[in-house]
Scaffold this motif. Structure first.
Motif, short mmCIF file in Angstrom:
data_model
loop_
_atom_site.label_atom_id
_atom_site.label_comp_id
_atom_site.label_asym_id
_atom_site.label_seq_id
_atom_site.Cartn_x
_atom_site.Cartn_y
_atom_site.Cartn_z
N GLU A 253 0.84 -1.20 0.00
CA GLU A 253 0.00 0.00 0.00
C GLU A 253 0.87 1.25 0.00
O GLU A 253 0.60 2.23 -0.70
N PHE A 254 1.94 1.21 0.78
CA PHE A 254 2.86 2.34 0.87
C PHE A 254 3.48 2.64 -0.50
O PHE A 254 3.74 3.80 -0.84
N LEU A 255 3.71 1.59 -1.29
CA LEU A 255 4.31 1.75 -2.61
C LEU A 255 3.27 1.90 -3.72
O LEU A 255 3.60 1.84 -4.90
N GLY A 256 2.02 2.11 -3.33
CA GLY A 256 0.98 2.39 -4.31
C GLY A 256 0.48 1.19 -5.08
O GLY A 256 -0.13 1.34 -6.14
N ASN A 257 0.75 -0.02 -4.56
CA ASN A 257 0.32 -1.25 -5.24
C ASN A 257 0.81 -1.30 -6.69
O ASN A 257 0.11 -1.79 -7.58
N SER A 258 1.99 -0.74 -6.91
CA SER A 258 2.57 -0.68 -8.26
C SER A 258 3.77 -1.61 -8.35
O SER A 258 4.68 -1.54 -7.52
N GLU A 259 3.78 -2.47 -9.36
CA GLU A 259 4.90 -3.39 -9.55
C GLU A 259 6.18 -2.63 -9.90
O GLU A 259 7.27 -3.01 -9.48
N ILE A 260 6.04 -1.55 -10.66
CA ILE A 260 7.21 -0.75 -11.05
C ILE A 260 7.84 -0.10 -9.82
O ILE A 260 9.05 -0.15 -9.61
N THR A 261 6.98 0.50 -8.96
CA THR A 261 7.48 1.14 -7.75
C THR A 261 8.10 0.12 -6.82
O THR A 261 9.14 0.38 -6.20
N LEU A 262 7.47 -1.05 -6.72
CA LEU A 262 8.01 -2.12 -5.86
C LEU A 262 9.38 -2.57 -6.36
O LEU A 262 10.31 -2.76 -5.57
N PHE A 263 9.52 -2.70 -7.68
CA PHE A 263 10.81 -3.10 -8.27
C PHE A 263 11.89 -2.06 -7.99
O PHE A 263 13.01 -2.39 -7.59
N LEU A 264 11.54 -0.78 -8.17
CA LEU A 264 12.50 0.30 -7.93
C LEU A 264 12.90 0.34 -6.46
O LEU A 264 14.08 0.51 -6.12
N PHE A 265 11.91 0.17 -5.57
CA PHE A 265 12.18 0.19 -4.14
C PHE A 265 13.13 -0.93 -3.75
O PHE A 265 14.11 -0.71 -3.04
N LEU A 266 12.84 -2.14 -4.21
CA LEU A 266 13.68 -3.29 -3.87
C LEU A 266 15.09 -3.14 -4.44
O LEU A 266 16.07 -3.50 -3.79
N SER A 267 15.20 -2.58 -5.65
CA SER A 267 16.51 -2.38 -6.27
C SER A 267 17.34 -1.40 -5.45
O SER A 267 18.52 -1.65 -5.16
N ILE A 268 16.71 -0.28 -5.07
CA ILE A 268 17.41 0.73 -4.28
C ILE A 268 17.78 0.19 -2.91
O ILE A 268 18.88 0.41 -2.40
N PHE A 269 16.86 -0.59 -2.32
CA PHE A 269 17.10 -1.15 -0.98
C PHE A 269 18.26 -2.14 -1.01
O PHE A 269 19.13 -2.12 -0.12
N ILE A 270 18.28 -3.01 -2.03
CA ILE A 270 19.37 -4.00 -2.14
C ILE A 270 20.71 -3.30 -2.34
O ILE A 270 21.71 -3.65 -1.71
N PHE A 271 20.72 -2.29 -3.22
CA PHE A 271 21.95 -1.53 -3.45
C PHE A 271 22.40 -0.82 -2.18
O PHE A 271 23.60 -0.78 -1.87
N PHE A 272 21.43 -0.30 -1.43
CA PHE A 272 21.74 0.37 -0.17
C PHE A 272 22.37 -0.60 0.83
O PHE A 272 23.38 -0.28 1.47
N MET A 273 21.80 -1.80 0.96
CA MET A 273 22.32 -2.79 1.91
C MET A 273 23.72 -3.24 1.51
O MET A 273 24.60 -3.40 2.35
N ILE A 274 23.95 -3.44 0.19
CA ILE A 274 25.28 -3.83 -0.29
C ILE A 274 26.29 -2.74 0.04
O ILE A 274 27.41 -3.02 0.50
N THR A 275 25.89 -1.49 -0.17
CA THR A 275 26.77 -0.36 0.12
C THR A 275 27.12 -0.29 1.60
O THR A 275 28.28 -0.07 1.98
N ILE A 276 26.11 -0.50 2.45
CA ILE A 276 26.33 -0.44 3.90
C ILE A 276 27.30 -1.53 4.34
O ILE A 276 28.26 -1.28 5.09
N PHE A 277 27.08 -2.77 3.86
CA PHE A 277 27.94 -3.88 4.28
C PHE A 277 29.37 -3.71 3.75
O PHE A 277 30.34 -4.04 4.43
N ASN A 278 29.49 -3.19 2.53
CA ASN A 278 30.83 -2.93 1.98
C ASN A 278 31.55 -1.86 2.77
O ASN A 278 32.75 -1.93 3.00
N THR A 279 30.79 -0.84 3.20
CA THR A 279 31.38 0.23 4.01
C THR A 279 31.87 -0.31 5.34
O THR A 279 32.98 0.00 5.79
#
Length: 304
Positions: A253-279
């Motif tokens: 609901e927070f992501l507007g029930n949109s598959e595109i928004t969900l995909f973008l969110f998950l992509s950014i989140f995964i990249f963020f987590m990888i960046t944090i662990f690498n740091t």
């Protein structure tokens, strides 16, 4: 003025995204007519009502604390009794939420983390939607982010000033939504865990200032106790009981029930987590290198 110009120069990307977030939240803010709950908001906070009348109306008709409606009455008195003023308050708080989440991400991790958080919230369809709604939901979001910001600030610098600011933010949060008790309790667990990792001397200071925070929070919440008692007497409610899928449904609901928004969110989140662990890995490697160099230096000194 110079401070403002310097801030803009140093945070150009942040300022641009905030401007975009502002446009998204104010664009066609009055296109849709008021829905039922917004009509309740307008009626309860009517500037023709006295503050005492508004408190009575909230007791009889609303499930939220008094502060939001009293604030709206004050704004109506200054800017006029209009749906644009009601929704405008939410829109302003929506923009402030985008700003504070950037500061929170930076305070917790890094400026890069703040930018990731900023982008996710700035373009969130759900966040934009509730920022054009004459209800206290965006106010609640802003207050949650604000309390976590001051919590992190307090944990990094345990001082009387930060304890007071944190207590004030918690008090404001509890004056916006009764569900905020969940947020306060969860932050309480973090405070307890943090207390255990401190040494004895620092722990005494931390406990003393944390008690000050609790006292401030309780004092600010006190005016809402009667309203909370009234709500506790309600035996049935229109909101269904939570299920095992509630959290995932809220995220969708927070992501507007949109598959595109969900995909973008998950992509950014995964990249963020990888960046944090690498740091973190890089920091540990650097620390290990410094430690090894220190040991080698000691060995060389002894050999001499």
């Amino acid at each position: 003025m110079d401070k403002v110009l310097n801030f803009i120069k140093e945070n150009k990307f942040l300022v641009v995204i905030l401007l975009v977030a502002t446009i998204l939240r104010f664009y066609k803010i009055n296109l849709q007519s008021l829905w039922m709950d917004e009509i309740y908001t307008m009626n309860v906070s009517n500037p023709a009502n006295s503050y005492g009348t508004i408190i009575t109306e909230v007791n009889n008709r609303e499930g939220f604390p008094y502060f939001y409606f009293l604030l709206l009455k004050t704004l109506y008195t200054v800017f006029g009794y209009s749906p644009i003023v009601s929704r405008g308050l939410s829109a302003v708080l929506g923009v402030l939420s985008v700003y504070i989440i950037a500061r929170l991400g930076e305070k917790m991790f890094s400026k890069q983390a703040g930018i990731f958080s900023l982008l996710i919230l700035a373009f969130s369809e759900y966040a934009i939607y509730i920022s054009q709604d004459a209800r206290p939901y965006t106010f609640y979001l802003f207050c949650i982010l604000l309390t976590y910001y001051y919590l992190i600030k307090y944990l990094k610098d345990v001082s009387k000033t930060n304890a007071i600011k944190y207590g004030l933010s918690l008090g404001l949060l509890l004056n916006v939504n009764f569900f905020a008790a969940i947020n306060v309790v969860s932050q309480g667990f973090l405070l307890v865990l943090f207390c255990f990792i401190l040494d004895a001397e620092k722990r005494k200071t931390f406990i003393k200032y944390t008690l000050l925070t609790i006292i401030i929070t309780f004092i600010l919440f006190t005016p809402n106790i009667y309203k909370l008692v009234l709500l506790s007497r309600i035996e049935s409610f229109w909101i269904p009981a939570p299920t095992t899928e509630t959290i995932s449904l809220i995220l969708k609901e927070f992501l507007g029930n949109s598959e595109i928004t969900l995909f973008l969110f998950l992509s950014i989140f995964i990249f963020f987590m990888i960046t944090i662990f690498n740091t973190n890995k890089l920091e540990k490697t650097k620390a290990r290198g410094i430690k090894d160099n220190a040991i080698l230096q000691k060995i060389k000194t002894k050999n001499k």
